[in-house]
Design an enzyme around this catalytic site. Structure first.
Site, PDB file in Angstrom:
ATOM      1  N   PHE A 133      37.118  46.612  44.852  1.00  0.00           N
ATOM      2  CA  PHE A 133      38.287  46.659  43.969  1.00  0.00           C
ATOM      3  C   PHE A 133      37.834  46.543  42.524  1.00  0.00           C
ATOM      4  O   PHE A 133      37.118  45.615  42.162  1.00  0.00           O
ATOM      5  CB  PHE A 133      39.282  45.532  44.284  1.00  0.00           C
ATOM      6  CG  PHE A 133      40.537  45.629  43.451  1.00  0.00           C
ATOM      7  CD1 PHE A 133      41.544  46.526  43.777  1.00  0.00           C
ATOM      8  CD2 PHE A 133      40.693  44.854  42.318  1.00  0.00           C
ATOM      9  CE1 PHE A 133      42.688  46.644  42.989  1.00  0.00           C
ATOM     10  CE2 PHE A 133      41.838  44.963  41.513  1.00  0.00           C
ATOM     11  CZ  PHE A 133      42.835  45.855  41.856  1.00  0.00           C
ATOM     12  N   ASP A 218      30.517  44.150  38.595  1.00  0.00           N
ATOM     13  CA  ASP A 218      31.901  43.759  38.336  1.00  0.00           C
ATOM     14  C   ASP A 218      32.053  42.304  38.752  1.00  0.00           C
ATOM     15  O   ASP A 218      32.211  41.985  39.916  1.00  0.00           O
ATOM     16  CB  ASP A 218      32.865  44.670  39.106  1.00  0.00           C
ATOM     17  CG  ASP A 218      34.331  44.287  38.868  1.00  0.00           C
ATOM     18  OD1 ASP A 218      34.583  43.167  38.393  1.00  0.00           O
ATOM     19  OD2 ASP A 218      35.212  45.114  39.178  1.00  0.00           O
ATOM     20  N   LYS A 247      39.377  37.681  34.682  1.00  0.00           N
ATOM     21  CA  LYS A 247      40.067  36.569  35.372  1.00  0.00           C
ATOM     22  C   LYS A 247      39.803  35.157  34.827  1.00  0.00           C
ATOM     23  O   LYS A 247      40.542  34.683  33.988  1.00  0.00           O
ATOM     24  CB  LYS A 247      39.776  36.644  36.861  1.00  0.00           C
ATOM     25  CG  LYS A 247      40.442  37.881  37.504  1.00  0.00           C
ATOM     26  CD  LYS A 247      40.589  37.744  38.992  1.00  0.00           C
ATOM     27  CE  LYS A 247      41.526  38.800  39.570  1.00  0.00           C
ATOM     28  NZ  LYS A 247      40.921  40.100  39.844  1.00  0.00           N
TER      29      LYS A 247
HETATM   30  C1  PLP Z   1      41.120  41.487  39.596  1.00  0.00           C
HETATM   31  C2  PLP Z   1      39.945  42.379  39.572  1.00  0.00           C
HETATM   32  C3  PLP Z   1      39.930  43.524  38.751  1.00  0.00           C
HETATM   33  C4  PLP Z   1      41.111  43.963  37.936  1.00  0.00           C
HETATM   34  O1  PLP Z   1      41.487  43.011  36.983  1.00  0.00           O
HETATM   35  P1  PLP Z   1      42.944  43.106  36.306  1.00  0.00           P
HETATM   36  O2  PLP Z   1      42.907  42.033  35.248  1.00  0.00           O
HETATM   37  O3  PLP Z   1      43.952  42.853  37.374  1.00  0.00           O
HETATM   38  O4  PLP Z   1      43.082  44.462  35.722  1.00  0.00           O
HETATM   39  C5  PLP Z   1      38.765  44.287  38.758  1.00  0.00           C
HETATM   40  N1  PLP Z   1      37.695  43.951  39.486  1.00  0.00           N
HETATM   41  C6  PLP Z   1      37.677  42.848  40.260  1.00  0.00           C
HETATM   42  C7  PLP Z   1      36.446  42.513  41.046  1.00  0.00           C
HETATM   43  C8  PLP Z   1      38.806  42.040  40.352  1.00  0.00           C
HETATM   44  O5  PLP Z   1      38.802  40.970  41.152  1.00  0.00           O
END
Ligand code: PLP
Length: 388
Positions: A133, A218, A247
Site C-alpha cells: 500500500f 516506504d 503518519k
Molecule cells: C498510510 C500509508 C500511505 C498513505 O498515507 P496517506 O497519509 O493516507 O496518504 C502510504 N504508504 C504506507 C506504507 C502507508 O501505511
C-alpha cells in the site's frame, strides 16, 4: 438527527459510516460522543505517536500557531529547517528532504524523483509488491498492489510490475536494467502487518545496486519509533535511495516527507516540485515535539511486554502474532477480524480489522505497561465474543 445520520447525508460514501464518533482523548484514552471511554490501540492508524492531547504536542502546536501558522514556500521558516536537520541527523547519511502533507504526497514526490532518474537513464518501469500500500493519489495508487483499489482507476502513466512480497528470487527476476525503481515497505502495514523473511531488504538493496534501479523505502507507517527504531530500514542494515515518511511523524498533525539519499537528493531542479502547505510551521513544530518526546527504550520495553502477553493467550480463534515493535497483528484462525474489532470496542479497546483474518494493534508510543496488560487480560473474552 444523530451524528452518524448527518455524516451519511453529508459525506461521499467512500468511507462508509464509522461505528464510533470520537470526541476527545488524553494519553492512550479516548472518549466517544456519549462519554464512553476506550483504550486506543490503533492511534489513528499508527499516527498519534504521542497519544492524545500530549502536553508537548499541545504546547508546541499552540505556541507555533500563535506565532506564525503558514508562510508558503515563498518564505522559509525556522521550524522546517530544524525538522529537516533533525531528520538528517537521525538518518545519519548524506541526504536532502522535501516536505509534503501526507503519505501519498510523500510517495508522489518519490515517484517524480525516481521518474527524473528513469527518464535521464532511459529506464521504463517500476517494481512494487503485491498487497503493498502506497497511497490513493494516481502515482502512489499505481504502485499499490491491491487490485480492488487500483485497477478501476487505471491505466497509469508508467508501467508497474508486481512481485510477491518477501520473495527475493521473484524480485531479482523482475528488476532489470530497465527498471527505474523498486518501491517496498520494510514491513507491509495495510496488508496486515506482514514482516518479510530476514534478509529480504538486504537482497532488495543488492538487486538495486547491481541493476542501477533506485530502492524506495516506504516507511510511512513503519518509521518514527513504531518498530522500536527511528526507521525500520536502520534495523535492517540497509540505506535506501529514497525514503518516505508521514503518519507517526506529526503525531496527528498532517505532514509527509520524502528524503533523497546521496545523488537522489539532488534530482529535483528548481521548479520541479512543490506544495503550498507542505512543511508548514505548525506541522513542523508538532513533528519536532514528537522527535523530542518519543522514547525508543520505552517503545522496546512495552512492545516486548505486549508481544509476550499476546503470545501467551491461548484461544481457538487466535492463530498467532506477527509484526515488529508496537506494530502487531493478531492473526486469526477464521475471517472474524470485524467481529474482534467490534467485541474489543464493547470491552473498551480500539483495534483495527486490517485484513479479514488479522487485527492490527498499534497503540500510541506512550502506551503504558498497565494499559498493555489490560488489553492482554481482556483478549480471551473478546475473542470468545467474536467467535460467536
Ligand atoms: C498510510 C500509508 C500511505 C498513505 O498515507 P496517506 O497519509 O493516507 O496518504 C502510504 N504508504 C504506507 C506504507 C502507508 O501505511
Amino acid at each position: 438527527m444523530n451524528l452518524f445520520t448527518r455524516f451519511e447525508n453529508a459525506f461521499m460514501p467512500n468511507y462508509g459510516v464509522p461505528p464510533i464518533a470520537l470526541a476527545r482523548g488524553e494519553g492512550t484514552r479516548v472518549w466517544d460522543a456519549e462519554g464512553r471511554q476506550y483504550l486506543d490501540f490503533i492511534a489513528g492508524l499508527a499516527t498519534s505517536s504521542l497519544g492524545h492531547a500530549h502536553p508537548a504536542l499541545v504546547e508546541a502546536v499552540s505556541a507555533q500557531v500563535a506565532t506564525i501558522a503558514h508562510t508558503s514556500n515563498l518564505f522559509l521558516h525556522e521550524p522546517e529547517v530544524r525538522l529537516a536537520e533533525r531528520l538528517l541527523d537521525l538518518l545519519n547519511a548524506p541526504a536532502r528532504v522535501f516536505f509534503a502533507n501526507s503519505g501519498t504526497e510523500a510517495n508522489e514526490a518519490a515517484y517524480k524523483l525516481a521518474l527524473k532518474y528513469g527518464r535521464r537513464e532511459g529506464r521504463s518501469y517500476f517494481v512494487a509488491a503485491e498487497n503493498g500500500f502506497h497511497g490513493r493519489t494516481i502515482g502512489a495508487l499505481s504502485l499499490t498492489g491491491k487490485r480492488a483499489i487500483r485497477d478501476q482507476f487505471g491505466p497509469f502513466p508508467v508501467e508497474v510490475r508486481f512481485v510477491p512480497y518477501g520473495d527475493a528470487d521473484a524480485l531479482k527476476e523482475a528488476v532489470t536494467g530497465d527498471c527505474i525503481a523498486v518501491f517496498l515497505e520494510p514491513t507491509q502495514g495495510e496488508a496486515g502487518v506482514v514482516p518479510p523473511p530476514a534478509g529480504y531488504f538486504e537482497s532488495a538493496r543488492e538487486i538495486c545496486d547491481s541493476t542501477g534501479a533506485l530502492l524506495v523505502a516506504d516507511e510511512i507507517q513503519s518509521a518514527i519509533g513504531r518498530t522500536g527504531h527511528w526507521f525500520a530500514h536502520q534495523a535492517d542494515g540497509v540505506t535506501p535511495d529514497i525514503l518516505t515518511l508521514a503518519k507517526g511523524l506529526g503525531g496527528g498533525l498532517p505532514i509527509g516527507a520524502c528524503v533523497g539519499f546521496g545523488d537522489a537528493g539532488r534530482l529535483f531542479e528548481k521548479g520541479d516540485h512543490g506544495s503550498t502547505f507542505g512543511g508548514n510551521p505548525v506541522s513542523c513544530a508538532a513533528a519536532l515535539a514528537v522527535l523530542d518526546t518519543v522514547d525508543l527504550d520505552h517503545v522496546k520495553s512495552v512492545a516486548a511486554r505486549l508481544r509476550t502477553g499476546l503470545e501467551s493467550v491461548r484461544h481457538p480463534l487466535l492463530k498467532g502474532v506477527r509484526g515488529r515493535g508496537l506494530w502487531l497483528a493478531a492473526v486469526l484462525t477464521d475471517d472474524r477480524s470485524a467481529q474482534v474489532q467490534q467485541a474489543a470496542a464493547h470491552a473498551g479497546f480500539l483495534v483495527n480489522a486490517v485484513q479479514p483474518d488479522a487485527v492490527r494493534i498499534a497503540p500510541p508510543l506512550i502506551v503504558t505497561a498497565e494499559e498493555v496488560d489490560a488489553l492482554v487480560a481482556a483478549l480471551p473474552a473478546i475473542l470468545t465474543e467474536a467467535a460467536g
